[in-house]
Scaffold this active site. Structure first.
Site, short mmCIF file in Angstrom:
data_model
loop_
_atom_site.label_atom_id
_atom_site.label_comp_id
_atom_site.label_asym_id
_atom_site.label_seq_id
_atom_site.Cartn_x
_atom_site.Cartn_y
_atom_site.Cartn_z
N ILE A 36 1.18 -1.44 0.00
CA ILE A 36 -0.15 -0.15 0.34
C ILE A 36 0.48 1.22 0.09
O ILE A 36 0.37 2.00 -0.79
CB ILE A 36 -0.99 -0.06 1.13
N GLU A 37 2.07 1.16 0.93
CA GLU A 37 2.74 2.04 1.33
C GLU A 37 3.97 2.57 -0.11
O GLU A 37 3.40 3.66 -1.10
CB GLU A 37 3.41 2.47 2.02
N MET A 38 3.98 1.55 -0.48
CA MET A 38 5.86 2.09 -1.76
C MET A 38 5.61 0.88 -2.23
O MET A 38 5.78 1.61 -3.81
CB MET A 38 6.59 2.98 -0.70
#
Lengths: 773, 332
Positions: free
Chosen positions: B139-141
């Site tokens: 989700i983040e990177m």
């Protein structure tokens, strides 16, 4: 199969290589057990243990309230974790005897740390809540009591609640200070009672009471949690695990130390071995060096000895050279200059004489009868005589005079600086006198004599050979003069010399040219007056020189060696003539033939005589061979066999010229001779000298006593014949009876004599016979 | 404290992999050393500087803002951790590389190096580990490290910079270390409260000083203590009352640390967040539920402290919390 013994150097190299490899191996082993890494690890672990203890201490500090925040705890966690990681990686880097054990120990330590971390985190949470509630509880309690007090109508319930609140505060505080199960039960009972009465209380009081209750519950819960966590945290076996690892490391290190000790022992052994090798090598080197030094010394020594040897050899060569020079220039026997050096010296002396005008003389000295001495007494004696002569010459002459030996018994003397010619003659006389002194040699006494020729240097002449020849001629003259004499060279002598040379030349061919003939001198037997025999005498009728006296040519022929063939011819001719006379019917006549010394030394002499007798058919009994006394006496032992052999042929022997030699009576008795012929010198002087007459008489008597026949030679007068007859001399020979005659004249005389023999016998006084010639 | 000066704690060789623990050790050692001087308070001032490798920090600064670290090249670290917004983004949930919101509120990157663990649940022991997870978080990177390393390697500037700063050039570990090194420069010393702690008594107003007193008096300081005013311990969210029951719609991310330890006792347990620069980092809590500082303080009083405070007291505390805003260093 026998293996070759390996060189010590090879053995040493192998041992050195093996030792070095072992050393490297041990070194590598040692690296793996570095004590410093062990110490570092132990230090790390000890540090870790300290941090761990501080971590635990920080927990207590937080619990007690010394630390007002958790940063020290977090800090301890970080530090412990970092140090643990460091220790773990450090332990992992090294190789260990039991890596699995360490890994599991590390893992369990890590697990313990994780467990403690978790416990501490819970502690932090619980402790925070506990502190918060403990801090707030008094306020909350006070607020609750105020809420009760705010009530318009106090009720007994409210009063009980107020009491319960006080008890809650007291109980919770006590519990937090000394947690006990009883307190929990007590406080919990109050809480339960308050909760049961909650609905009965006014709202304001109830709400405050709820807040107090929740914080008390929190205190009870979290206090129990904190107490439990503190116990659990303390029980996490981190320290024990660290100790376990330390002990494992220590045990390993002890093992490593033991190993290192063993390695050190091995190292010591190896080092000792290597040092031993080194010493051995050094020893060998030293020994090699010493050997080298010794070898060098030996070489030097050898070099020195070689130098000495070379020096000796050079010296020897020099000596040898000197000896060669000596030999070349000096006579080895006497040490006198030889002919070579003499020639030089003579040339120098003549040059000096020519330059300085001095008078110079050359003397030629020749020992008389040296050959006889040499032949009869041996070469050793002969050499001794020559040495003695040389010595005497040296002693009697000046150093400046050169004495040389040309060979044999010939000596020359160069005399320089003479004031007059007469001095040379005096010197010659002196030399003769010196040499004539009796000489003791080899236990016997010898009496020498010498003939000395003197030649004076003619001013301006440089012909050394001529001067030497002149001296030689003068010496020869001295010899001719009867030896033991000296003579000064005169020019006419040179002529004689040349005559002599000419004569020698003619003599060589005289036999071939038939220039010799024999004359026969009859011998008268005094008792019977009969011709007993004849003596064959050699005559030389030279076509060039005319008749030559035997006294002149016989010594020459003897000297030249011509006498042997001439003697043979004379013997054969005489025998043939004697046989002819026999065949003519003449009475038996003894035929006397002279044997020369050289003939006597001829090995074929006896065979020759025997052959001649056989050839001519002449009776050996009529043959008489005459030898001079000197010839026989030169070598009695050598000659006696020959004489005996001749006697065995049947011929008889006579001694010629008796009285002139050195005959000893002992020898005379032993010799196989039958006749003595008294030398003419005795007969001639017999009448004038009574001593001589006595001597002749004695000789006759002596001969007769030895059963020898006596013949007197040179009888020229009747008086002599008469005296000899009185002396009972057996036969006479001489001009008084008959001069030598030709063969036919002899035959005529014999025939005549045979008829008148009685008359002759009776006739006294001299009988003069007229010769045929 | 003296043990902090032991060489073993300091000797972090240059060029070796700098572990978060070692870095933290260094940091806390410095903090402890510095904290020795101020008056003994449960809160300690931030060190004025944390010495870092400039070259590595420089690389990290570029990487921090480089969207190539994300899977689709749209987001960088700085997308969520805006230094101008207190090291976060001011959002309750941050949009990831594809715009989907992150599961929890973005914590500030400022002074993150001073936290004893990273993430709300403390699952990362170090900044490097935090970077590792965020980059890979879908989700983040949403990146794979192999891609990140490849992309970075293809950049000549990065290549030469890494070659000079690291023995082994561009690697996953070096990228993480570079970013973490940069983040260790993102501290905010010299807040007015720190100056007060260092002895500048005039740095705080009377109200602020009273606020600090209340902060301590009401028990806030039981958890929010130390250099980072929190950030060094875990605590259950909803100690005195069931927060999540009250809030409603609980999610998996509300479970907190239990997801790391799988221990029931860690249910709803979170890292106590740092209150440094707290005035800049609204909204608050892991769920971003508190829009304002006052709201957050209210929640704390009710669910954590179990107390009722007067409005004046709460305002005083909020006033005090504003003094914790410091100055960004952002230099090695």
């Amino acid at each position: 199969m026998k293996l070759a013994r390996p060189s010590p150097w090879v053995v040493m190299a192998v041992v050195a290589v093996v030792s070095t490899m072992a050393l490297l191996f041990l070194f590598a082993q040692g690296q793996r057990h570095s004590e410093s890494s062990y110490l570092k690890n132990v230090t790390l672990l000890r540090h870790l243990k300290q941090l761990d203890a501080q971590w635990e201490l920080s927990v207590l500090r937080s619990k007690i309230g010394i630390d007002s925040h958790y940063d020290p705890l977090a800090d301890s966690l970080v530090k412990v974790s970092a140090l643990f990681d460091e220790a773990e990686s450090a332990l992992r880097v090294q190789e260990h005897d039991e890596p699995d054990g360490l890994v599991s120990a590390g893992a369990s330590l890590r697990e313990a740390f994780a467990q403690r971390t978790t416990l501490i985190e819970r502690f932090k949470s619980a402790n925070a809540l506990l502190r918060n509630s403990l801090m707030f509880l008094p306020t909350a309690t006070e607020e609750a009591r105020q809420a009760i007090g705010d009530q318009e109508r106090p009720t007994p319930l409210l009063g009980r609640v107020s009491t319960d609140l006080n008890n809650l505060l007291l109980g919770s505080t006590l519990y937090s200070q000394n947690a006990s199960r009883e307190k929990v039960t007590e406080v919990q009972a109050i809480l339960d009672r308050l909760a049961a009465n909650r609905s009965l209380l006014p709202q304001g009081v109830g709400e405050r009471l709820d807040i107090v209750s929740i914080h008390v519950a929190t205190i009870l819960r979290e206090q129990a949690a904190v107490n439990g966590l503190l116990g659990d945290i303390a029980q996490v076996p981190t320290a024990a695990r660290i100790d376990g690892i330390s002990n494992a490391l220590s045990a390993e290190q002890q093992g490593a130390t033991m190993k290192v000790r063993r390695q050190r022992e091995h190292l010591l052994a190896l080092s000792t071995l290597l040092v031993g090798l080194l010493l051995y090598a050094a020893l060998r080197l030293v020994r090699g060096h010493r050997m080298l030094r010794d070898s060098r010394d030996k070489l030097l020594e050898y070099g020195h000895s070689l130098e000495h040897k070379v020096a000796d050899r050079v010296a020897a060569l020099r000596q040898s050279e000197a000896r060669m020079t000596q030999l070349a220039q000096y006579d080895s026997l006497t040490g006198l200059p030889n002919r070579n050096l003499f020639s030089d010296r003579l040339a120098q002396a003549m040059a000096r004489a020519n330059r300085d005008g001095h008078l110079m003389a050359l003397m030629f000295v020749d020992l008389d009868h040296f050959k006889q001495i040499n032949d009869s007494l041996g070469h050793v004696v002969g050499d001794g005589v020559l040495k003695a002569v040389a010595q005497r010459l040296r002693e009697s002459l000046r150093d400046s005079d050169t004495i040389a030996r040309l060979g044999g018994d010939e000596f020359t003397i160069i005399v320089e600086g003479l004031s007059e010619a007469g001095n040379a003659v005096q010197l010659a006389a002196k030399i003769r006198e010196v040499l004539a002194r009796p000489l003791m040699l080899d236990g016997r006494e010898l009496v020498l004599s010498a003939s000395v020729g003197v030649a004076l240097h003619v001013r301006g002449s440089d012909d050394g050979d001529a001067l030497l020849q002149a001296a030689d001629i003068a010496m020869y003259r001295a010899k001719q003069n009867g030896r033991n004499a000296h003579a000064m060279f005169a020019p006419e002598m040179a002529v004689q010399i040349s005559e002599r040379a000419n004569m020698v030349n003619l003599l060589r061919h005289a036999l071939d040219r038939g220039e010799f003939e024999l004359h026969y001198q009859p011998k008268l037997e005094l008792d019977t007056g009969r011709v007993a025999g004849v003596e064959a005498l050699l005559r030389w009728n030279s076509k060039e020189l005319g008749p030559v006296s035997p006294a002149r040519f016989v010594p020459l022929a003897e000297e030249m060696g011509l006498i042997v063939p001439i003697g043979d011819w004379a013997l054969r001719t005489a025998c043939r003539q004697g046989r002819a006379w026999q065949l003519e019917g003449l009475p038996p006549l003894t035929m006397a033939v002279n044997l020369s010394p050289r003939q006597l030394r001829d090995a074929t002499l006896v065979d020759g005589i025997s052959g001649t007798l056989r050839e001519t058919g002449f009776s050996p009994r009529l043959l008489e061979l005459e030898l001079t006394e000197g010839v026989i006496m030169e070598d009695v032992k050598g000659n006696i066999d020959t004489l005996i052999a001749i006697r065995r042929l049947g011929a008889s022997l006579a001694i010629d010229d008796f009285g002139t030699g050195y005959s000893s009576l002992a020898y005379l008795a032993r010799l196989p001779i039958q006749t003595l012929k008294i030398d003419r010198a005795f007969v001639v002087s017999m009448l004038e000298d009574t001593n001589t007459m006595t001597l002749v008489s004695t000789m006759v008597t002596l001969a007769h006593s030895l059963s020898l026949k006596v013949v007197a030679e040179g009888v020229e007068t009747a008086e002599q014949q008469r005296l000899l007859r009185q002396m009972h001399c057996d036969q006479i020979q001489g001009y008084h009876f008959s001069r030598p005659l030709a063969a036919d004249a002899v035959a005529a005389l014999i025939r005549q004599n045979a008829g008148s023999a009685a008359a002759v016998l009776h006739r006294s006084g001299a009988l003069t016979l007229v010769g045929s010639a | 404290v003296s043990n902090a000066l032991k060489p073993s704690a300091w000797s972090v060789p240059r060029g070796s992999r700098l572990t978060a623990k070692a870095a933290l050790s260094l940091l806390l050692a410095v903090a402890a050393t510095v904290s020795a001087a101020p008056i003994d308070e449960p809160i300690q001032p931030i060190p004025l500087t944390l010495k870092q490798d400039p070259a590595r920090a420089d690389i990290g600064a570029r990487l921090f803002r480089d969207p190539r670290l994300s899977g689709n090249g749209r987001v960088s670290c700085a997308s969520c951790h805006d230094l101008k917004k207190g090291g976060a983004d001011g959002l309750a949930r941050s949009p990831g590389l594809n715009g989907a919101p992150t599961s929890v509120n973005t914590p500030s990157v400022l002074n993150a190096a001073l936290n004893f663990r990273q993430f709300w649940d403390g699952r990362a022991d170090s900044l490097e580990a935090q970077v590792d997870q965020v980059v890979q978080n879908p989700i983040e990177m949403g990146s794979a490290w192999s891609d990140v390393v490849r992309k970075v390697s293809q950049d000549p500037a990065y290549r030469s910079a890494f070659a000079s700063a690291y023995r082994d050039g561009v690697t996953k570990a070096n990228i993480q270390n570079a970013i973490a090194t940069y983040e260790r420069t993102l501290i905010t010393p010299n807040s007015r409260f720190d100056r007060y702690l260092r002895g500048d008594l005039g740095a705080l107003s009377a109200v602020e000083k009273a606020g600090y007193a209340k902060f301590k008096q009401y028990g806030c300081v039981a958890c929010h203590q130390g250099v980072t005013v929190g950030g060094n311990m875990f605590q259950k969210f909803g100690v005195m009352a069931a927060y999540f029951d009250k809030r409603g719609s609980p999610t998996a991310d509300d479970l907190g640390r239990i997801q790391v330890t799988r221990d029931d006792r860690d249910k709803n347990v979170f890292k106590v967040p740092s209150l440094r620069n707290v005035a800049l980092t609204a909204p608050y809590f892991h769920d971003g539920s508190a829009k304002t500082l006052e709201a957050a303080v209210d929640v704390m009083f009710r669910f954590q402290l179990g107390r009722i405070a007067s409005n004046e007291d709460k305002e005083a505390i909020v006033t005090f919390l504003h003094t914790l805003t410091g100055e960004l260093v952002e230099r090695p």
